[in-house]
Design a protein around this motif. Structure first.
Motif, PDB file in Angstrom:
ATOM      1  N   UNK A  25      21.651  12.079  56.048  1.00 33.05           N
ATOM      2  CA  UNK A  25      20.555  11.421  55.333  1.00 33.05           C
ATOM      3  C   UNK A  25      21.023  10.382  54.311  1.00 33.05           C
ATOM      4  N   UNK A  26      22.289  10.404  53.942  1.00 39.01           N
ATOM      5  CA  UNK A  26      22.804   9.451  52.964  1.00 39.01           C
ATOM      6  C   UNK A  26      23.237   8.125  53.578  1.00 39.01           C
ATOM      7  N   UNK A  55      22.100   7.382  46.782  1.00 41.79           N
ATOM      8  CA  UNK A  55      23.163   8.387  46.912  1.00 41.79           C
ATOM      9  C   UNK A  55      24.181   8.136  45.791  1.00 41.79           C
ATOM     10  N   UNK A  56      23.901   8.691  44.610  1.00 40.97           N
ATOM     11  CA  UNK A  56      24.707   8.382  43.426  1.00 40.97           C
ATOM     12  C   UNK A  56      25.976   9.215  43.293  1.00 40.97           C
ATOM     13  N   UNK A  57      25.992  10.384  43.855  1.00 45.09           N
ATOM     14  CA  UNK A  57      27.170  11.247  43.757  1.00 45.09           C
ATOM     15  C   UNK A  57      27.464  11.832  45.141  1.00 45.09           C
TER      16      UNK A  57
END
Length: 85
Positions: A25-26, A55-57
């Protein structure tokens, strides 16, 4: 290239790219490129994958595992070496 040949088997880049886009999904839709590179006189699959800005991390290990699993399951392509940046 419109056709990727790996170990004598033909693959369309668009099919490989679609598999990668659905694998996690990222992965940002429409932002995957599949092509081949010549490594030691053998064509090898290379994938460039962009992640969603939301998707920050990211857990890169999980994303790469999902991609590897999907490519193996859908296209029976195994990589001897995986590079992640």
């Amino acid at each position: 290239k419109e056709l990727i040949i790996i170990r004598g088997k033909n693959f369309y880049p668009t099919d490989l790219e679609a598999t990668v886009m659905q694998s996690n999904n990222n992965v940002r839709k429409g932002c995957v490129a599949a092509f081949s590179e010549l490594q030691q006189e053998t064509e090898s699959l290379t994938l460039c994958v962009e992640l969603k800005s939301s998707c920050t991390n990211p857990n890169f290990e999980d994303i790469v595992t999902d991609i590897k699993t999907a490519i193996l399951k859908q296209h029976s392509i195994q990589r001897h070496k995986w590079l992640t940046f």
